[in-house]
Motif scaffolding. Structure first.
Motif, mmCIF file in Angstrom:
data_model
loop_
_atom_site.group_PDB
_atom_site.id
_atom_site.type_symbol
_atom_site.label_atom_id
_atom_site.label_comp_id
_atom_site.label_asym_id
_atom_site.label_seq_id
_atom_site.Cartn_x
_atom_site.Cartn_y
_atom_site.Cartn_z
ATOM 1 N N TRP A 20 0.829 -1.214 0.000
ATOM 2 C CA TRP A 20 0.000 0.000 0.000
ATOM 3 C C TRP A 20 0.860 1.259 0.000
ATOM 4 O O TRP A 20 0.577 2.216 -0.715
ATOM 5 N N ARG A 21 1.947 1.260 0.803
ATOM 6 C CA ARG A 21 2.846 2.418 0.844
ATOM 7 C C ARG A 21 3.499 2.635 -0.511
ATOM 8 O O ARG A 21 3.655 3.783 -0.961
ATOM 9 N N ILE A 22 3.909 1.558 -1.149
ATOM 10 C CA ILE A 22 4.563 1.699 -2.463
ATOM 11 C C ILE A 22 3.588 2.278 -3.490
ATOM 12 O O ILE A 22 3.923 3.220 -4.229
ATOM 13 N N HIS B 249 0.912 3.976 -2.924
ATOM 14 C CA HIS B 249 0.535 5.339 -2.549
ATOM 15 C C HIS B 249 1.628 6.333 -2.924
ATOM 16 O O HIS B 249 1.339 7.463 -3.334
ATOM 17 N N ARG B 250 2.884 5.912 -2.783
ATOM 18 C CA ARG B 250 3.996 6.794 -3.122
ATOM 19 C C ARG B 250 3.987 7.139 -4.618
ATOM 20 O O ARG B 250 4.320 8.273 -5.000
ATOM 21 N N TYR B 251 3.600 6.213 -5.456
ATOM 22 C CA TYR B 251 3.577 6.440 -6.900
ATOM 23 C C TYR B 251 2.189 6.889 -7.392
ATOM 24 O O TYR B 251 1.912 6.841 -8.600
ATOM 25 N N ASN B 252 1.352 7.332 -6.442
ATOM 26 C CA ASN B 252 0.027 7.892 -6.776
ATOM 27 C C ASN B 252 -0.889 6.895 -7.474
ATOM 28 O O ASN B 252 -1.725 7.281 -8.322
ATOM 29 N N TRP B 253 -0.734 5.651 -7.170
ATOM 30 C CA TRP B 253 -1.673 4.663 -7.685
ATOM 31 C C TRP B 253 -2.877 4.513 -6.754
ATOM 32 O O TRP B 253 -3.907 3.997 -7.164
#
Length: 362
Positions: free
Chosen positions: A353-355, A357-361
Motif C-alpha cells: 500500500w505504501r509503495i 501510494h507513493r507512486y500515486n496509484w
C-alpha cells in the motif's frame, strides 16, 4: 353512373386535391418606379404587365413556400428557367449564385439562434431557413422556406429610402443579402457566450462530472452554421467584384455604386466566417481536452483497481497454499504459526500500500 372502365379515373379524380392558387403563397407584391411604390395592382401578372408596358420600374414579388403548381404559374408569367423553378420549390440548396440568360438566381441560408435556459437540455441551438432571390431587368422574386427567414421589415425599410431603391432590382438583392448576413452576426455574437461558458465548464468540472455530449451538440450546431455561412463567400465575391455580374443580369444600368454595398456585406461575411472558424477550432480543442480528461480518469481508475488487486493477491496466494491440506506442513503444528502468518500478511499488504501510494496509484 360510372362505366366499369372509368372507375379508376373517377376514384383518382375524387382524391386529387384541388390546385392551390398562387395568391396563397404571395406575401406581398409591389411595383416600384423611381424608388417609389405605385398603387397595388390586382396581382403579379397585372404588375408585370404595367411595368413592361410603361418600360420603367420593377416588380417585387414575395412568396412563402410555394408548391410546384404555384411556382410554375409564376415562372410562366416571368419567363423563368425550369431549373430555377425546381430549385425554388424543393429548396435545401447550398448558397450559390447562378445566371440564366439575363436572370440571376441567388440562394441564401438563414440562421436563427434559439434561446435556451440550459445547454444540457437544449436539442437545437441554431435553426435554419432558406431564401431564394430571382432577379431580372424588371422584377425581383423572393422565395422563402422555413420560419426563420429574417425578411420582416426589409421591404418597408427600402420603401423609406427611395433614392437607394431607385437603383433597381439589385438594391433588393443587396438588401436581402445584407439582412441575412446581419442575422449571421447576431447569431455568432449570441453563441460567443455559450462557447465561453462551455469552455469554463469543461476545464472546471472534474472528469467524473464531465458531460461530453454537450460539446458534441455545440460542435454539430457550429458545423450547421458553417455550412450556411461559408459557401456564401463566393456569390458575394462575384456580386461585389468587377466582372460585370450585375450588368450581365441587367439588374442595374451601372453596377459601380451597388457593388460598393455588396463589398460591405462581403466584409461582414468575412468577419462572421472568421468567428465561426474560431468557434469550430475552440470546440475541437474542447473535445480533445474532454476526451483526454476522460481517458486520464480511466487510467487512474485502472491503476487503483490494479493496485488493490495486487494487494489482495498476497493473502489470496497464502490462503491457496494452506488450503491444499497436506499432511506434512510443520508450521501447522506450531502454536505461533497463525499469529506470525497474520503479521507477515499485514506487513506485506501495508508495504505494498505504501509503495502504490507513493507512486500515486492509490
Amino acid at each position: 353512373m360510372l362505366q366499369p372502365g372509368n372507375r379508376g379515373q373517377g376514384k383518382a379524380a375524387a382524391v386529387s386535391p384541388p390546385p392551390v392558387p398562387v395568391a396563397r403563397a404571395v406575401v406581398d407584391c409591389g411595383v416600384y418606379v423611381d424608388g417609389v411604390r405605385q398603387p397595388t395592382p390586382p396581382d403579379f401578372r397585372a404588375a408585370l404587365a404595367f411595368v413592361r408596358a410603361t418600360g420603367s420600374g420593377f416588380v417585387w414579388l414575395g412568396l412563402h413556400q410555394p408548391d410546384e403548381r404555384q411556382m410554375n404559374d409564376v415562372a410562366a408569367a416571368f419567363g423563368l428557367h425550369p431549373l430555377m423553378v425546381e430549385d425554388a420549390v424543393h429548396a435545401h440548396q447550398r448558397p450559390k449564385l447562378e445566371l440564366y440568360d439575363d436572370t440571376m438566381f441567388l440562394v441564401l441560408r438563414t440562421v436563427k439562434y434559439i434561446d435556451h435556459d440550459d445547454d444540457e437540455v437544449a436539442n437545437d441551438i441554431v435553426e435554419t431557413g432558406e431564401i431564394m432571390v430571382l432577379a431580372g431587368r424588371d422584377f425581383v422574386i423572393t422565395v422563402r422556406h422555413g420560419d426563420h427567414t429574417h425578411l420582416a421589415g426589409v421591404r418597408s425599410r427600402l420603401e423609406a429610402e427611395p433614392d437607394h431603391l431607385r437603383l433597381g432590382p439589385a438594391t433588393v438583392v443587396h438588401a436581402v443579402a445584407d439582412r441575412v448576413v446581419d442575422s449571421y452576426v447576431d447569431v455568432v455574437d449570441d453563441m460567443e457566450s455559450d462557447v465561453d461558458d462551455l469552455e469554463e465548464r469543461v476545464f472546471a468540472a472534474s472528469s467524473r462530472d464531465l458531460d461530453i455530449d454537450i460539446v458534441y451538440l455545440f460542435k454539430r450546431e457550429v458545423l450547421q452554421l458553417r455550412r450556411a455561412v461559408h459557401p456564401l463567400g463566393s456569390p458575394l465575391s462575384l456580386l461585389s467584384g468587377t466582372n460585370g455580374t450585375l450588368e450581365a443580369a441587367a439588374l442595374t444600368p451601372n453596377g459601380k455604386e451597388i457593388r460598393k454595398h455588396f463589398r460591405d456585406v462581403a466584409d461582414h461575411l468575412t468577419a462572421v466566417n472568421e468567428m465561426v472558424v474560431e468557434y469550430d477550432e475552440r470546440l475541437t480543442t474542447l473535445l480533445n481536452a474532454a476526451a483526454t480528461k476522460v481517458s486520464t480518469q480511466m487510467n487512474t481508475d485502472m491503476r487503483k483497481i490494479s493496485a488493490w488487486a495486487g494487494i489482495a493477491a498476497v493473502p489470496t496466494a497464502v490462503a491457496g497454499i494452506y488450503g491444499m491440506n497436506f499432511d506434512y506442513m510443520p508450521e501447522l503444528h506450531n502454536k505461533w504459526s497463525y499469529p506470525v502468518l497474520l503479521l507477515i500478511l499485514l506487513s506485506v499488504c501495508f508495504l505494498l500500500w505504501r509503495i502504490f501510494h507513493r507512486y500515486n496509484w492509490l
